[in-house]
Design a protein around this motif. Structure first.
Motif, PDB file in Angstrom:
ATOM      1  N   TRP A  27     -39.609  25.906  31.526  1.00  0.00           N
ATOM      2  CA  TRP A  27     -40.098  26.510  30.287  1.00  0.00           C
ATOM      3  C   TRP A  27     -38.938  27.045  29.443  1.00  0.00           C
ATOM      4  CZ3 TRP A  27     -40.437  31.694  28.418  1.00  0.00           C
ATOM      5  CH2 TRP A  27     -41.246  31.842  27.287  1.00  0.00           C
ATOM      6  N   VAL A  28     -38.015  27.760  30.074  1.00  0.00           N
ATOM      7  CA  VAL A  28     -36.864  28.305  29.356  1.00  0.00           C
ATOM      8  C   VAL A  28     -35.967  27.181  28.853  1.00  0.00           C
ATOM      9  CG1 VAL A  28     -34.802  29.749  29.552  1.00  0.00           C
ATOM     10  CG2 VAL A  28     -36.931  30.469  30.643  1.00  0.00           C
ATOM     11  N   ALA A  29     -35.801  26.128  29.679  1.00  0.00           N
ATOM     12  CA  ALA A  29     -34.943  25.007  29.276  1.00  0.00           C
ATOM     13  C   ALA A  29     -35.463  24.339  28.010  1.00  0.00           C
ATOM     14  CB  ALA A  29     -34.852  23.992  30.411  1.00  0.00           C
ATOM     15  N   ASN A  30     -36.781  24.283  27.848  1.00  0.00           N
ATOM     16  CA  ASN A  30     -37.346  23.732  26.610  1.00  0.00           C
ATOM     17  C   ASN A  30     -36.905  24.551  25.401  1.00  0.00           C
ATOM     18  OD1 ASN A  30     -38.899  21.395  27.265  1.00  0.00           O
ATOM     19  ND2 ASN A  30     -40.368  22.701  28.297  1.00  0.00           N
ATOM     20  N   GLY A  31     -36.874  25.879  25.568  1.00  0.00           N
ATOM     21  CA  GLY A  31     -36.414  26.721  24.476  1.00  0.00           C
ATOM     22  C   GLY A  31     -34.934  26.525  24.190  1.00  0.00           C
ATOM     23  N   VAL A  32     -34.135  26.443  25.253  1.00  0.00           N
ATOM     24  CA  VAL A  32     -32.690  26.235  25.089  1.00  0.00           C
ATOM     25  C   VAL A  32     -32.418  24.907  24.390  1.00  0.00           C
ATOM     26  CG1 VAL A  32     -30.521  25.908  26.342  1.00  0.00           C
ATOM     27  CG2 VAL A  32     -32.134  27.661  27.089  1.00  0.00           C
ATOM     28  N   LEU A  33     -33.228  23.893  24.704  1.00  0.00           N
ATOM     29  CA  LEU A  33     -33.059  22.573  24.098  1.00  0.00           C
ATOM     30  C   LEU A  33     -33.175  22.615  22.585  1.00  0.00           C
ATOM     31  CD1 LEU A  33     -32.820  19.483  24.812  1.00  0.00           C
ATOM     32  CD2 LEU A  33     -35.305  19.408  24.682  1.00  0.00           C
ATOM     33  N   TYR A  34     -33.983  23.554  22.064  1.00  0.00           N
ATOM     34  CA  TYR A  34     -34.216  23.618  20.623  1.00  0.00           C
ATOM     35  C   TYR A  34     -33.303  24.607  19.904  1.00  0.00           C
ATOM     36  CZ  TYR A  34     -38.152  20.459  20.228  1.00  0.00           C
ATOM     37  OH  TYR A  34     -38.942  19.331  20.181  1.00  0.00           O
ATOM     38  N   VAL A  35     -32.460  25.330  20.632  1.00  0.00           N
ATOM     39  CA  VAL A  35     -31.495  26.216  19.964  1.00  0.00           C
ATOM     40  C   VAL A  35     -30.559  25.409  19.062  1.00  0.00           C
ATOM     41  CG1 VAL A  35     -29.575  27.810  20.308  1.00  0.00           C
ATOM     42  CG2 VAL A  35     -31.636  28.038  21.698  1.00  0.00           C
ATOM     43  N   PRO A  36     -29.948  24.308  19.545  1.00  0.00           N
ATOM     44  CA  PRO A  36     -29.112  23.503  18.640  1.00  0.00           C
ATOM     45  C   PRO A  36     -29.903  22.870  17.501  1.00  0.00           C
ATOM     46  CG  PRO A  36     -28.584  23.021  20.930  1.00  0.00           C
ATOM     47  CD  PRO A  36     -29.847  23.827  20.940  1.00  0.00           C
ATOM     48  N   VAL A  37     -31.204  22.575  17.717  1.00  0.00           N
ATOM     49  CA  VAL A  37     -32.008  22.011  16.621  1.00  0.00           C
ATOM     50  C   VAL A  37     -32.088  23.003  15.472  1.00  0.00           C
ATOM     51  CG1 VAL A  37     -34.292  21.198  15.931  1.00  0.00           C
ATOM     52  CG2 VAL A  37     -33.369  20.538  18.152  1.00  0.00           C
ATOM     53  N   GLY A  38     -32.448  24.266  15.794  1.00  0.00           N
ATOM     54  CA  GLY A  38     -32.508  25.290  14.748  1.00  0.00           C
ATOM     55  C   GLY A  38     -31.150  25.548  14.136  1.00  0.00           C
ATOM     56  N   PHE A  39     -30.109  25.578  14.964  1.00  0.00           N
ATOM     57  CA  PHE A  39     -28.757  25.864  14.470  1.00  0.00           C
ATOM     58  C   PHE A  39     -28.258  24.752  13.550  1.00  0.00           C
ATOM     59  CE2 PHE A  39     -24.159  25.611  14.685  1.00  0.00           C
ATOM     60  CZ  PHE A  39     -23.776  26.931  14.498  1.00  0.00           C
ATOM     61  N   LEU A  40     -28.329  23.508  13.994  1.00  0.00           N
ATOM     62  CA  LEU A  40     -27.799  22.393  13.196  1.00  0.00           C
ATOM     63  C   LEU A  40     -28.622  22.160  11.937  1.00  0.00           C
ATOM     64  CD1 LEU A  40     -26.952  19.891  16.078  1.00  0.00           C
ATOM     65  CD2 LEU A  40     -25.333  21.159  14.655  1.00  0.00           C
ATOM     66  N   VAL A  52     -30.945  31.911  13.686  1.00  0.00           N
ATOM     67  CA  VAL A  52     -30.255  33.205  13.583  1.00  0.00           C
ATOM     68  C   VAL A  52     -28.759  33.028  13.846  1.00  0.00           C
ATOM     69  CG1 VAL A  52     -30.026  35.488  14.634  1.00  0.00           C
ATOM     70  CG2 VAL A  52     -32.295  34.560  14.154  1.00  0.00           C
ATOM     71  N   PHE A  53     -28.417  32.228  14.840  1.00  0.00           N
ATOM     72  CA  PHE A  53     -27.009  31.950  15.117  1.00  0.00           C
ATOM     73  C   PHE A  53     -26.346  31.272  13.923  1.00  0.00           C
ATOM     74  CE2 PHE A  53     -27.745  31.637  19.990  1.00  0.00           C
ATOM     75  CZ  PHE A  53     -27.722  33.033  20.061  1.00  0.00           C
ATOM     76  N   ALA A  54     -27.083  30.364  13.280  1.00  0.00           N
ATOM     77  CA  ALA A  54     -26.527  29.646  12.127  1.00  0.00           C
ATOM     78  C   ALA A  54     -26.254  30.590  10.968  1.00  0.00           C
ATOM     79  CB  ALA A  54     -27.483  28.537  11.699  1.00  0.00           C
ATOM     80  N   ALA A  55     -27.140  31.570  10.759  1.00  0.00           N
ATOM     81  CA  ALA A  55     -26.937  32.532   9.678  1.00  0.00           C
ATOM     82  C   ALA A  55     -25.656  33.326   9.872  1.00  0.00           C
ATOM     83  CB  ALA A  55     -28.138  33.474   9.602  1.00  0.00           C
ATOM     84  N   ARG A  56     -25.255  33.484  11.131  1.00  0.00           N
ATOM     85  CA  ARG A  56     -24.069  34.277  11.423  1.00  0.00           C
ATOM     86  C   ARG A  56     -22.814  33.437  11.629  1.00  0.00           C
ATOM     87  NH1 ARG A  56     -20.197  36.580  11.685  1.00  0.00           N
ATOM     88  NH2 ARG A  56     -19.603  38.545  12.705  1.00  0.00           N
ATOM     89  N   TRP A  57     -22.963  32.260  12.244  1.00  0.00           N
ATOM     90  CA  TRP A  57     -21.771  31.517  12.671  1.00  0.00           C
ATOM     91  C   TRP A  57     -21.708  30.075  12.174  1.00  0.00           C
ATOM     92  CZ3 TRP A  57     -24.032  34.359  17.043  1.00  0.00           C
ATOM     93  CH2 TRP A  57     -23.342  35.539  17.312  1.00  0.00           C
ATOM     94  N   SER A  58     -22.510  29.691  11.198  1.00  0.00           N
ATOM     95  CA  SER A  58     -22.439  28.309  10.711  1.00  0.00           C
ATOM     96  C   SER A  58     -21.086  28.006  10.077  1.00  0.00           C
ATOM     97  CB  SER A  58     -23.562  28.040   9.705  1.00  0.00           C
ATOM     98  OG  SER A  58     -23.426  28.880   8.563  1.00  0.00           O
ATOM     99  N   GLY A  59     -20.486  29.014   9.415  1.00  0.00           N
ATOM    100  CA  GLY A  59     -19.171  28.811   8.822  1.00  0.00           C
ATOM    101  C   GLY A  59     -18.115  28.496   9.863  1.00  0.00           C
TER     102      GLY A  59
END
Length: 414
Positions: free
Chosen positions: A71-84, A145-152
């Protein structure tokens, strides 16, 4: 980080510090998510009405302790989706476009998650549940949220990767440190109750010196894992020394104790992870790894690329022989009884050549560890190709042929 304030842009708009496009990375990762979510591609046709009726009644499942990692791995899988996705739309960083980009990335991520869950109805081997959609949406939010802070910084890293080799090592070391910590705690299925803690205390997943669970494998594989832990931490020793340049130099004792402290923190954290393996030996290997990194930093002037390449070429033949023996041992060639050609052909007939097919039938932690291990096994080929000034394509061809030979040889093992 620099910004272009040239007159052709309107006031208040900051330009991201990289011209490297995020689009190929975004497209590649989204395709990976779609493919990985449908493996093993066991398609069963259904009518649209039947699929929609089933989808309307998908349930919230009780995943339990053992299913939490999935279940957690499914969430981790989508962290880069939201970030990118958010990074893709935040080239011009005004507050308005940033908010729109974040909203757009979440809408896309949620749509992708729902579309994949619906598509999985046509692949009965996959489990369809509301749990997955919830985990994937929360992962997308975290990525945005990570992208808002570290996308640059991500764009800067891409720019360095594509055309600024002078700062490439610094960026790679920082990215490696983040990746190492993230990998060490994966799949983040932390204990959440006293009963789970009691279960962990009586499990084989930890030991004051060595945990019983990993000790069940071959001696060669166990030693390979310990050596891998040591070398994996060495770059962190380089980072610590680089960050403290100009201050009190790192002594052997300080480096060893710092590594031991890092190892202790990681092992304690892994103890509180359901699928984590925690053992005292890993504290020692991490201490040795930080010590090794500090030693490399102290002698860094001797490790310039030309000198290093010459040394690799000088000892290329014996190093290659030792590498091939170690690779064969890691693949179990010396730990299993040989079988006949008939048994090998029967085993060959049962092989599925679909990429990542077998990773579906194991845990997320084991699948990730398998991928990383295989990459590390064949990394020395790239190093030798660099030392002998051969093109990367030749290294890839050599690794492909050698991997094919090693995997074919496993057919002759019981």
């Amino acid at each position: 980080m620099t910004y272009d304030h040239s007159s052709r842009h309107s006031p208040g708009i900051r330009i991201a510090p990289s011209e490297a496009s995020t689009l190929p990375w975004w497209l590649l990762y989204v395709c990976f998510v779609i493919y990985g979510s449908l493996v093993p591609l066991d398609f069963h046709p259904r009518s649209w009405d039947q699929a929609w009726e089933m989808f309307r009644h998908i349930r919230l499942l009780d995943v339990g302790t053992q299913g939490r990692a999935d279940w957690v791995a499914n969430g981790v899988l989508y962290v880069p989706v939201g970030f990118l996705t958010a990074t893709l739309f935040t080239r011009f960083k005004t507050s308005r476009t940033l908010v729109l980009a974040l909203i757009g990335s979440l809408l896309f991520s949620f749509t992708l998650a729902v579309a994949i869950e619906f598509s999985q109805l046509f692949f009965p081997s996959r489990t369809v549940s509301i749990n997955d959609v919830i985990a994937e949406f929360f992962g997308s939010i975290l990525g945005a949220v990570f992208a808002a802070r570290w996308s640059g910084r991500f764009r800067s890293f891409l720019s360095t990767l594509m055309g600024n080799p002078d700062r490439l090592v610094v960026h790679l070391l920082k990215a490696y440190a983040i990746g190492y910590i993230a990998f060490s705690l994966f799949p983040y299925d932390f204990l959440v109750s006293a009963s789970e803690l009691e279960w962990k205390l009586h499990s084989d997943g930890w030991g004051w010196l060595a945990a019983a669970e990993p000790a069940r494998g071959s001696i060669a594989l166990s030693l390979a894992k310990l050596f891998a832990e040591t070398f994996a931490v060495a770059p962190l020793g380089l980072i610590l020394c680089q960050l403290t340049t100009g201050r009190r130099p790192w002594s052997h004792t300080r480096a060893f104790l710092s590594g031991a402290a890092l190892g202790l923190i990681v092992e304690i954290a892994q103890f509180f992870i359901v699928s984590g393996i925690s053992q005292g030996l890993s504290v020692l290997t991490r201490a040795m790894g930080i010590y090794l990194g500090a030693l490399l930093w102290r002698h860094r002037t001797r490790l310039r690329s030309p000198r290093l390449a010459i040394r690799f070429r000088r000892f290329g033949l014996p190093m290659s022989i030792l590498y091939l023996i170690a690779l064969a041992a890691a693949n179990g060639w010396f730990d299993h009884r040989r079988v006949g050609i008939g048994s090998a052909m029967n085993a060959f007939d049962g092989i599925h050549f679909l990429p990542f097919y077998y990773h579906y039938y194991t845990t997320e932690q084991a699948a990730l560890l398998s991928l990383v291990s295989v990459c590390l096994m064949y990394a020395p080929i790239g190093i030798l190709a660099w030392a002998y000034r051969n093109p990367p394509g030749l290294a890839m061809l050599a690794a492909t042929l050698l991997a094919g030979f090693m995997e074919t040889g496993k057919l002759l093992l019981e």
